[in-house]
Motif scaffolding. Structure first.
Motif, PDB file in Angstrom:
ATOM      1  N   LYS A   1      72.584 -57.817 -40.173  1.00  0.00           N
ATOM      2  CA  LYS A   1      72.869 -57.712 -41.607  1.00  0.00           C
ATOM      3  C   LYS A   1      72.362 -56.387 -42.178  1.00  0.00           C
ATOM      4  O   LYS A   1      73.046 -55.749 -42.964  1.00  0.00           O
ATOM      5  CB  LYS A   1      72.224 -58.867 -42.366  1.00  0.00           C
ATOM      6  N   VAL A   2      71.172 -55.973 -41.779  1.00  0.00           N
ATOM      7  CA  VAL A   2      70.603 -54.770 -42.378  1.00  0.00           C
ATOM      8  C   VAL A   2      71.312 -53.503 -41.922  1.00  0.00           C
ATOM      9  O   VAL A   2      71.411 -52.546 -42.684  1.00  0.00           O
ATOM     10  CB  VAL A   2      69.079 -54.627 -42.162  1.00  0.00           C
TER      11      VAL A   2
ATOM     12  N   ASP B   1      62.805 -60.477 -50.831  1.00  0.00           N
ATOM     13  CA  ASP B   1      62.916 -59.589 -51.991  1.00  0.00           C
ATOM     14  C   ASP B   1      61.571 -59.091 -52.497  1.00  0.00           C
ATOM     15  O   ASP B   1      61.442 -57.939 -52.891  1.00  0.00           O
ATOM     16  CB  ASP B   1      63.644 -60.299 -53.135  1.00  0.00           C
TER      17      ASP B   1
ATOM     18  N   LYS C   1      69.126 -60.989 -38.663  1.00  0.00           N
ATOM     19  CA  LYS C   1      68.788 -60.173 -39.831  1.00  0.00           C
ATOM     20  C   LYS C   1      69.063 -58.699 -39.557  1.00  0.00           C
ATOM     21  O   LYS C   1      69.538 -57.979 -40.432  1.00  0.00           O
ATOM     22  CB  LYS C   1      67.315 -60.363 -40.204  1.00  0.00           C
TER      23      LYS C   1
ATOM     24  N   ALA D   1      67.016 -52.667 -50.015  1.00  0.00           N
ATOM     25  CA  ALA D   1      67.873 -53.776 -49.577  1.00  0.00           C
ATOM     26  C   ALA D   1      67.598 -54.112 -48.111  1.00  0.00           C
ATOM     27  O   ALA D   1      67.559 -55.284 -47.727  1.00  0.00           O
ATOM     28  CB  ALA D   1      69.347 -53.414 -49.780  1.00  0.00           C
TER      29      ALA D   1
ATOM     30  N   SER E   1      64.406 -56.024 -48.012  1.00  0.00           N
ATOM     31  CA  SER E   1      64.587 -57.332 -48.659  1.00  0.00           C
ATOM     32  C   SER E   1      65.228 -58.331 -47.713  1.00  0.00           C
ATOM     33  O   SER E   1      64.830 -59.500 -47.672  1.00  0.00           O
ATOM     34  CB  SER E   1      65.446 -57.195 -49.915  1.00  0.00           C
ATOM     35  N   VAL E   2      66.216 -57.883 -46.944  1.00  0.00           N
ATOM     36  CA  VAL E   2      66.868 -58.777 -45.982  1.00  0.00           C
ATOM     37  C   VAL E   2      65.886 -59.174 -44.884  1.00  0.00           C
ATOM     38  O   VAL E   2      65.807 -60.334 -44.493  1.00  0.00           O
ATOM     39  CB  VAL E   2      68.137 -58.123 -45.383  1.00  0.00           C
TER      40      VAL E   2
ATOM     41  N   ILE F   1      74.138 -52.813 -44.113  1.00  0.00           N
ATOM     42  CA  ILE F   1      73.665 -52.240 -45.374  1.00  0.00           C
ATOM     43  C   ILE F   1      73.453 -50.738 -45.189  1.00  0.00           C
ATOM     44  O   ILE F   1      73.879 -49.929 -46.004  1.00  0.00           O
ATOM     45  CB  ILE F   1      72.338 -52.901 -45.826  1.00  0.00           C
TER      46      ILE F   1
END
Length: 107
Positions: free
Chosen positions: A27-28, A65, A24, A57, A60-61, A31
């Protein structure tokens, strides 16, 4: 090692040594990289909007959410979003330091 980020009177589980959390995080941070793109051409209000949407965002990841509004609040406050983000990064830094000590002790 503290595996619970406490923010705004709420607890959010996060363990930097957990492979799912590491995935995660990958991924963030992609962003977050989008926050800097074209930042020089935006008005102050557009920069504030982008900061809020990027931080929301991000959370949320990491947490789902429904959690980003709990963390950042329902209004679009760049200051509140930035405060939450910086608090999480400080928590993350403490986890990384603790994990490094654990790894050193094992090695």
């Amino acid at each position: 090692m503290d595996q619970m980020w406490n923010y705004g009177g709420m607890n959010f589980p996060f363990d930097i040594s957990n492979p799912d959390c590491l995935e995660k995080m990958g991924k963030v941070f992609s962003i977050k990289d989008g926050l800097d793109e074209d930042g020089g051409t935006l008005s102050p209000s557009e920069k504030a909007e982008r900061l809020c949407s990027t931080v929301r965002a991000f959370f949320s990841v990491l947490f789902g959410d429904d959690k980003s509004s709990l963390i950042c609040g329902s209004e679009k406050s760049a200051a509140r979003c930035a405060e939450a983000y910086l608090d999480f990064i400080a928590f993350l830094g403490r986890q990384i330091d603790n994990f490094a000590r654990i790894r050193e002790a094992v090695e």
